[in-house]
Design a protein around this motif. Structure first.
Motif, mmCIF file in Angstrom:
data_model
loop_
_atom_site.group_PDB
_atom_site.id
_atom_site.type_symbol
_atom_site.label_atom_id
_atom_site.label_comp_id
_atom_site.label_asym_id
_atom_site.label_seq_id
_atom_site.Cartn_x
_atom_site.Cartn_y
_atom_site.Cartn_z
ATOM 1 N N MET A 141 0.858 -1.152 -0.061
ATOM 2 C CA MET A 141 -0.134 -0.123 0.112
ATOM 3 C C MET A 141 0.952 1.302 -0.062
ATOM 4 S SD MET A 141 -3.225 0.910 2.168
ATOM 5 C CE MET A 141 -3.903 2.546 2.344
ATOM 6 N N TYR A 142 0.567 1.997 -0.854
ATOM 7 C CA TYR A 142 1.342 3.394 -0.838
ATOM 8 C C TYR A 142 0.475 4.399 -1.836
ATOM 9 C CZ TYR A 142 2.951 1.246 -5.308
ATOM 10 O OH TYR A 142 2.715 0.907 -6.755
ATOM 11 N N GLY A 143 0.659 5.613 -1.698
ATOM 12 C CA GLY A 143 -0.023 6.622 -2.409
ATOM 13 C C GLY A 143 -1.477 6.660 -2.173
ATOM 14 N N GLY A 144 -1.932 6.196 -1.048
ATOM 15 C CA GLY A 144 -3.310 6.287 -0.458
ATOM 16 C C GLY A 144 -4.203 5.031 -1.141
ATOM 17 N N GLY A 145 -3.394 4.062 -1.685
ATOM 18 C CA GLY A 145 -4.092 2.997 -2.354
ATOM 19 C C GLY A 145 -3.544 1.548 -2.278
ATOM 20 N N PHE A 146 -3.894 0.537 -2.763
ATOM 21 C CA PHE A 146 -3.325 -0.849 -2.752
ATOM 22 C C PHE A 146 -3.068 -1.005 -4.330
ATOM 23 C CE2 PHE A 146 -6.261 -1.680 0.860
ATOM 24 C CZ PHE A 146 -5.266 -2.113 1.580
ATOM 25 N N HIS A 147 -1.675 -1.521 -4.312
ATOM 26 C CA HIS A 147 -1.053 -1.692 -5.628
ATOM 27 C C HIS A 147 -0.452 -3.041 -5.792
ATOM 28 C CE1 HIS A 147 -1.672 2.647 -6.448
ATOM 29 N NE2 HIS A 147 -0.924 2.714 -5.306
ATOM 30 N N VAL A 169 2.213 -3.881 -7.423
ATOM 31 C CA VAL A 169 3.501 -3.728 -7.533
ATOM 32 C C VAL A 169 4.119 -2.899 -6.511
ATOM 33 C CG1 VAL A 169 3.602 -4.373 -10.080
ATOM 34 C CG2 VAL A 169 3.357 -1.661 -9.210
ATOM 35 N N PRO A 170 5.626 -3.081 -6.168
ATOM 36 C CA PRO A 170 5.964 -2.074 -5.141
ATOM 37 C C PRO A 170 6.224 -0.769 -5.598
ATOM 38 C CG PRO A 170 7.534 -3.900 -5.461
ATOM 39 C CD PRO A 170 6.370 -4.222 -6.416
ATOM 40 N N ALA A 171 6.358 0.140 -4.610
ATOM 41 C CA ALA A 171 6.488 1.795 -5.104
ATOM 42 C C ALA A 171 7.561 1.984 -5.907
ATOM 43 C CB ALA A 171 6.546 2.578 -3.877
ATOM 44 N N ASP A 172 8.918 1.247 -5.648
ATOM 45 C CA ASP A 172 9.934 1.463 -6.621
ATOM 46 C C ASP A 172 9.978 0.638 -7.828
ATOM 47 O OD1 ASP A 172 10.264 -1.110 -5.359
ATOM 48 O OD2 ASP A 172 12.515 -0.588 -4.969
ATOM 49 N N TRP A 173 8.984 -0.241 -8.050
ATOM 50 C CA TRP A 173 8.786 -1.097 -9.448
ATOM 51 C C TRP A 173 8.810 -0.089 -10.685
ATOM 52 C CZ3 TRP A 173 5.417 -1.907 -13.356
ATOM 53 C CH2 TRP A 173 5.533 -2.774 -14.329
ATOM 54 N N ARG A 174 9.510 -0.608 -11.623
ATOM 55 C CA ARG A 174 9.435 -0.054 -12.968
ATOM 56 C C ARG A 174 9.094 -1.043 -14.009
ATOM 57 N NH1 ARG A 174 10.017 3.334 -9.455
ATOM 58 N NH2 ARG A 174 11.288 5.069 -9.512
ATOM 59 N N PHE A 175 8.663 -0.662 -15.153
ATOM 60 C CA PHE A 175 8.441 -1.455 -16.282
ATOM 61 C C PHE A 175 9.882 -2.212 -16.567
ATOM 62 C CE2 PHE A 175 4.623 0.993 -17.014
ATOM 63 C CZ PHE A 175 3.835 0.140 -17.150
ATOM 64 N N PRO A 176 9.767 -3.653 -16.932
ATOM 65 C CA PRO A 176 10.940 -4.059 -17.288
ATOM 66 C C PRO A 176 11.595 -3.684 -18.507
ATOM 67 C CG PRO A 176 9.215 -5.706 -16.920
ATOM 68 C CD PRO A 176 8.565 -4.477 -16.964
ATOM 69 N N VAL A 220 0.182 1.000 -11.733
ATOM 70 C CA VAL A 220 1.326 1.554 -12.428
ATOM 71 C C VAL A 220 1.276 2.994 -12.655
ATOM 72 C CG1 VAL A 220 1.873 -0.423 -13.640
ATOM 73 C CG2 VAL A 220 0.654 0.952 -14.847
ATOM 74 N N LYS A 221 0.228 3.621 -12.255
ATOM 75 C CA LYS A 221 -0.296 5.003 -12.542
ATOM 76 C C LYS A 221 0.939 5.867 -11.779
ATOM 77 C CE LYS A 221 -3.869 8.461 -12.760
ATOM 78 N NZ LYS A 221 -5.338 8.610 -12.465
ATOM 79 N N HIS A 222 1.453 5.482 -10.445
ATOM 80 C CA HIS A 222 2.468 6.191 -9.990
ATOM 81 C C HIS A 222 3.712 6.503 -10.665
ATOM 82 C CE1 HIS A 222 3.932 2.126 -9.575
ATOM 83 N NE2 HIS A 222 4.950 2.560 -9.023
#
Length: 153
Positions: free
Chosen positions: A1-7, A9-16, A47-49
């Motif tokens: 959970m980050y940015g006020g919601g469940f995701h 992927v982790p907050a530091d995840w990027r597209f491969p 992934v919007k973050h």
């Protein structure tokens, strides 16, 4: 959970930033080390973050397109990834190699059944999936254009 919601992927995840085969594995299996589920389960909200993050140094490498130092919208990148993986899945099914029990070896066998589609030169193993998706999109447009039959009244 980050940015006020469940995701998913982790907050530091990027597209491969990888080749087609590696993306294929992540699409079906995910990344158990980083606790990322199979990428086929991602939704835009997951992934919007990324839209608000500045590009990291490794992401700036090789950027010559129209985006410059800006990040491409995450929903477009997710759409590209989904398009390519669905296209590949259709080819695997057409070849009769789709497996229902998804394991690492099954994913590898499915990929090997269509690997010849990506072998077009000495550097084919170095191409990233983001380059391949543009080639596939152009090929699909040509296929669709050739399949159109104009009927005279």
């Amino acid at each position: 959970m980050y940015g006020g919601g469940f995701h998913r992927v982790p907050a530091d995840w990027r597209f491969p930033r990888c080749g087609v085969q590696d993306l294929w594995r992540q699409w079906w299996i995910g990344d158990t080390v980083r606790q990322v589920p199979p990428l086929r389960s991602l939704k835009h909200v997951d992934v919007k973050h990324l839209d608000n993050l500045p590009l990291a140094d490794d992401e700036m490498h090789g950027r010559t397109g129209g985006y410059g130092a800006r990040r491409r919208l995450s929903k477009k990148t997710l759409c590209d990834m989904r398009f390519l993986m669905n296209w590949m899945t259709e080819r695997v099914e057409a070849a009769g190699h789709r497996e229902n029990n998804i394991t690492i070896s099954a994913v590898e066998r499915m990929f090997l059944s269509i690997a010849h589609l990506f072998a077009d030169g000495a550097r084919d193993s170095q191409k990233r999936w983001t380059s391949i998706v543009h080639t596939v999109r152009r090929a699909v447009v040509v296929e669709q254009a050739n399949g159109i039959v104009l009927v005279a009244d």
